[in-house]
Scaffold this motif. Structure first.
Motif, PDB file in Angstrom:
ATOM      1  N   ALA A 352     -39.409 -44.132  25.552  1.00 20.87           N
ATOM      2  CA  ALA A 352     -38.175 -43.340  25.675  1.00 20.87           C
ATOM      3  C   ALA A 352     -38.426 -42.057  26.475  1.00 20.87           C
ATOM      4  O   ALA A 352     -37.618 -41.678  27.334  1.00 20.87           O
ATOM      5  N   LEU A 353     -39.566 -41.416  26.211  1.00 20.07           N
ATOM      6  CA  LEU A 353     -39.898 -40.188  26.947  1.00 20.07           C
ATOM      7  C   LEU A 353     -40.076 -40.479  28.434  1.00 20.07           C
ATOM      8  O   LEU A 353     -39.533 -39.772  29.295  1.00 20.07           O
ATOM      9  N   ALA A 354     -40.844 -41.528  28.720  1.00 20.84           N
ATOM     10  CA  ALA A 354     -41.121 -41.868  30.122  1.00 20.84           C
ATOM     11  C   ALA A 354     -39.831 -42.221  30.845  1.00 20.84           C
ATOM     12  O   ALA A 354     -39.640 -41.859  32.015  1.00 20.84           O
ATOM     13  N   LYS A 355     -38.928 -42.892  30.153  1.00 27.96           N
ATOM     14  CA  LYS A 355     -37.662 -43.260  30.803  1.00 27.96           C
ATOM     15  C   LYS A 355     -36.875 -42.007  31.188  1.00 27.96           C
ATOM     16  O   LYS A 355     -36.359 -41.896  32.303  1.00 27.96           O
ATOM     17  N   LEU A 407     -27.679 -43.340  26.303  1.00 25.33           N
ATOM     18  CA  LEU A 407     -26.763 -42.460  25.564  1.00 25.33           C
ATOM     19  C   LEU A 407     -27.331 -42.113  24.190  1.00 25.33           C
ATOM     20  O   LEU A 407     -27.334 -40.946  23.785  1.00 25.33           O
ATOM     21  N   ASN A 408     -27.842 -43.134  23.487  1.00 29.51           N
ATOM     22  CA  ASN A 408     -28.400 -42.877  22.158  1.00 29.51           C
ATOM     23  C   ASN A 408     -29.583 -41.913  22.244  1.00 29.51           C
ATOM     24  O   ASN A 408     -29.770 -41.057  21.388  1.00 29.51           O
ATOM     25  N   PHE A 409     -30.377 -42.051  23.306  1.00 21.46           N
ATOM     26  CA  PHE A 409     -31.520 -41.142  23.480  1.00 21.46           C
ATOM     27  C   PHE A 409     -31.038 -39.708  23.620  1.00 21.46           C
ATOM     28  O   PHE A 409     -31.489 -38.801  22.921  1.00 21.46           O
ATOM     29  N   HIS A 410     -30.102 -39.483  24.532  1.00 20.86           N
ATOM     30  CA  HIS A 410     -29.688 -38.102  24.819  1.00 20.86           C
ATOM     31  C   HIS A 410     -28.854 -37.497  23.684  1.00 20.86           C
ATOM     32  O   HIS A 410     -28.825 -36.289  23.511  1.00 20.86           O
ATOM     33  N   ARG A 411     -28.211 -38.374  22.909  1.00 18.70           N
ATOM     34  CA  ARG A 411     -27.484 -37.873  21.728  1.00 18.70           C
ATOM     35  C   ARG A 411     -28.416 -37.649  20.541  1.00 18.70           C
ATOM     36  O   ARG A 411     -27.971 -37.199  19.491  1.00 18.70           O
ATOM     37  N   GLY A 412     -29.673 -38.028  20.695  1.00 19.93           N
ATOM     38  CA  GLY A 412     -30.637 -37.844  19.606  1.00 19.93           C
ATOM     39  C   GLY A 412     -30.513 -38.887  18.517  1.00 19.93           C
ATOM     40  O   GLY A 412     -30.980 -38.693  17.396  1.00 19.93           O
ATOM     41  N   GLU A 413     -29.916 -40.036  18.869  1.00 21.82           N
ATOM     42  CA  GLU A 413     -29.689 -41.062  17.839  1.00 21.82           C
ATOM     43  C   GLU A 413     -30.597 -42.274  18.009  1.00 21.82           C
ATOM     44  O   GLU A 413     -30.497 -43.249  17.262  1.00 21.82           O
ATOM     45  N   LEU A 414     -31.507 -42.228  19.001  1.00 21.93           N
ATOM     46  CA  LEU A 414     -32.302 -43.434  19.299  1.00 21.93           C
ATOM     47  C   LEU A 414     -33.476 -43.582  18.345  1.00 21.93           C
ATOM     48  O   LEU A 414     -33.692 -44.630  17.763  1.00 21.93           O
ATOM     49  N   LEU A 415     -34.267 -42.526  18.231  1.00 23.58           N
ATOM     50  CA  LEU A 415     -35.445 -42.571  17.362  1.00 23.58           C
ATOM     51  C   LEU A 415     -35.833 -41.162  16.957  1.00 23.58           C
ATOM     52  O   LEU A 415     -35.372 -40.182  17.552  1.00 23.58           O
ATOM     53  N   VAL A 416     -36.693 -41.083  15.954  1.00 21.15           N
ATOM     54  CA  VAL A 416     -37.039 -39.781  15.409  1.00 21.15           C
ATOM     55  C   VAL A 416     -38.464 -39.375  15.790  1.00 21.15           C
ATOM     56  O   VAL A 416     -38.677 -38.359  16.436  1.00 21.15           O
ATOM     57  N   GLY A 417     -39.447 -40.176  15.396  1.00 15.36           N
ATOM     58  CA  GLY A 417     -40.846 -39.835  15.690  1.00 15.36           C
ATOM     59  C   GLY A 417     -41.382 -38.787  14.734  1.00 15.36           C
ATOM     60  O   GLY A 417     -40.645 -38.253  13.893  1.00 15.36           O
ATOM     61  N   ASN A 418     -42.669 -38.490  14.842  1.00 14.96           N
ATOM     62  CA  ASN A 418     -43.259 -37.436  14.003  1.00 14.96           C
ATOM     63  C   ASN A 418     -42.879 -36.065  14.576  1.00 14.96           C
ATOM     64  O   ASN A 418     -42.177 -35.975  15.587  1.00 14.96           O
ATOM     65  N   GLN A 419     -43.341 -34.977  13.935  1.00  8.12           N
ATOM     66  CA  GLN A 419     -42.891 -33.640  14.331  1.00  8.12           C
ATOM     67  C   GLN A 419     -43.182 -33.351  15.800  1.00  8.12           C
ATOM     68  O   GLN A 419     -42.307 -32.886  16.551  1.00  8.12           O
ATOM     69  N   GLN A 420     -44.405 -33.673  16.227  1.00  7.32           N
ATOM     70  CA  GLN A 420     -44.789 -33.394  17.617  1.00  7.32           C
ATOM     71  C   GLN A 420     -43.924 -34.211  18.584  1.00  7.32           C
ATOM     72  O   GLN A 420     -43.435 -33.710  19.592  1.00  7.32           O
ATOM     73  N   GLU A 421     -43.729 -35.497  18.240  1.00  9.90           N
ATOM     74  CA  GLU A 421     -42.909 -36.358  19.096  1.00  9.90           C
ATOM     75  C   GLU A 421     -41.462 -35.871  19.111  1.00  9.90           C
ATOM     76  O   GLU A 421     -40.816 -35.860  20.162  1.00  9.90           O
ATOM     77  N   ALA A 422     -40.975 -35.445  17.959  1.00  6.07           N
ATOM     78  CA  ALA A 422     -39.591 -34.977  17.873  1.00  6.07           C
ATOM     79  C   ALA A 422     -39.382 -33.785  18.813  1.00  6.07           C
ATOM     80  O   ALA A 422     -38.355 -33.687  19.496  1.00  6.07           O
ATOM     81  N   ASN A 423     -40.370 -32.892  18.885  1.00  8.79           N
ATOM     82  CA  ASN A 423     -40.270 -31.738  19.789  1.00  8.79           C
ATOM     83  C   ASN A 423     -40.239 -32.187  21.245  1.00  8.79           C
ATOM     84  O   ASN A 423     -39.460 -31.676  22.058  1.00  8.79           O
TER      85      ASN A 423
END
Ligand code: F0G
Length: 451
Positions: A352-355, A407-423
């Motif tokens: 998701a980040l790379a995309k 859209l889900n990625f940019h709305r923050g609804e795609l995935l959560v991840g750990n604290q570092q990933e979330a940042n």
């Protein structure tokens, strides 16, 4: 149709044969399932009697064709027809002027990955938005030449979109088997619009493939999955076109996403053939990246050096590569070994980040394509790719193939991840804002952005 030019007549075209990749058996007929009649393994096309000293002439010939008004010359596949099996008549080619895809530099992604020279060959810029078109023009044309009325495929979405388009262009009917609920709406809508008979089966891609393998034994339909070696021949042209764009100076690395493993095999086959013909003087290393949840090849390389493969239950949001039992794994292993490439796997967060990073370079791609950048970051960390190496990523599908993911990625609804990933995810996110329709409201948002 035009008469052969002097340059065309100079190159001795190889005679194309079907050969088993395991036992080497030569076969006149591909059968319904494109498998060796002796040992059941996959078939490939190999060429006998290619003239080996024509590299310069071929380069000029292919360049010349760019000026032609003929459809087959404008196609970025048929333009390279000397390295493809011959149709009885070139007029039988079903073409949407596929290929001709851009090679983009990715300066921001390069900095993020830690390399100086990073480019992307964007196969998502093909007529139906994915690399599948380059293989489909070839295989659909041979289907028509063999007088089939129906073609069929199992698909995670892109093959079906492409097949449906080429079938309709060529006056053929098409049957699509899709895993229900597991492909993007964009791809499903393409198959419908291009006129396919579309069946959503209550299984995954691997299950669809199993059903289709039986269907082709019992009905006169031509199989257009990438076990069909004509697909692989068409897909080779992405690598030929890439080398032409690089003035025949191969990069150090080509990085390809891995699903059913047809594309990596095709790109590798092209490189080996170009080397044999003297079109390039050395081989790029071809590396294959899979989603960690759909990683049978990575496991096979790690566990037994690619001797055997154990199917996995595949799970990834990059639905294009949600494949647990890849048909072309042996071909892909051969390419890894012949070119000195490697494999790696990437997580859902890394994809998701790379995309989003590829998007922020103004290029964009679908999730499966983004595994290439995510994988590159890992290969740099492993020291397999060094900062001064020239790297080309193969982006396989267009950004608009899977808008729901974006859209889900940019709305923050795609995935959560750990604290570092979330940042890290939060830094890439650009959610749309809903405002009152006033100038002040818009200016407030603008002022909050900085420069
Ligand atoms: N990227 C995209 C966008 C794809 O659609 C696919 C495969 C791949 C990568 C992997 O390529 O299978 O040759 O290793 N899509 C197939 C389909 C399976 O049905 O559209 P591969």
């Amino acid at each position: 149709m035009t008469h052969p030019t002097a340059l065309e007549s100079k190159f001795r075209r190889g005679e194309a044969h079907l050969r088993c990749i395991a036992c080497g058996n030569l076969q006149a007929d591909a059968g319904a399932n494109f498998r060796c009649s002796t040992c059941g393994d996959l078939l490939e096309i190999f060429y006998q009697g290619w003239s080996g000293d024509a590299a310069g002439d071929l380069k000029s010939l292919w360049q010349q064709r760019k000026l032609s008004r003929e459809a087959v010359d404008q196609s970025g596949v048929w333009r390279f027809r000397e390295l493809l099996p011959s149709l009885l008549s070139l007029e039988d080619a079903i073409t949407l002027r596929e290929g001709n895809t851009p090679l983009y530099s990715l300066p921001r992604c390069a900095r993020i990955a830690g390399v100086e020279h990073l480019q992307a060959k964007h196969q998502g810029m093909n007529p139906t938005g994915s690399f599948k078109d380059t293989g489909m023009t070839a295989a659909a044309s041979f289907a028509r030449q063999h007088a089939f009325q129906w073609v069929a495929c199992a698909s995670t979405g892109n093959t079906s979109a492409s097949m449906a388009a080429y079938a309709s262009r060529g006056g053929l009917r098409s049957l699509v088997l899709l895993p229900e609920g597991k492909i993007s709406w964009g791809k499903l809508s393409q198959a419908l619009d291009y006129g396919a008979v579309t069946c959503q089966l209550k299984t995954d891609f691997d299950g669809c493939m199993q059903v289709l393998n039986q269907v082709v034994q019992r009905a006169p339909v031509y199989l257009l999955n990438s076990v069909n070696p004509y697909r692989i021949e068409g897909q080779k042209t992405a690598a030929i076109e890439l080398m032409e764009q690089l003035n025949w100076q191969p990069p150090d690395h080509i990085i390809v996403p891995g699903g059913n493993l047809g594309n990596s095999s095709a790109i590798g086959k092209a490189c080996l053939e170009m080397k044999e013909l003297g079109l390039i003087s050395r081989l790029p290393k071809i590396s294959i990246i899979q989603a960690a949840g759909a990683n049978p090849l990575v496991r096979a390389m790690r566990d037994n050096g690619g001797q055997s493969i154990t199917p996995v239950q595949a799970e990834t949001m990059a639905t294009a590569i949600r494949i647990g039992n890849p048909a072309s794994w042996k071909k892909a292993v051969r390419i890894l070994k012949a070119t000195g490439g490697t494999v790696d796997e990437v997580s859902e967060v890394e994809i998701a980040l790379a995309k989003a990073e590829i998007g922020a370079d103004g290029v964009g791609c679908e999730p499966a394509s983004a595994v290439t950048l995510a994988g590159l970051k890992k290969l740099v960390k492993r020291g397999f790719v060094t900062p001064s190496d020239n790297v080309v990523l193969i982006l396989t599908g267009h950004l608009l193939k899977d808008p729901e993911f974006t859209l889900n990625f940019h709305r923050g609804e795609l995935l959560v991840g750990n604290q570092q990933e979330a940042n890290m995810l939060a830094r890439q996110r650009r959610a749309p804002v809903v405002l009152d329709a006033t100038v002040d409201a818009v200016l407030k948002v603008l002022n909050g952005q900085g420069n």
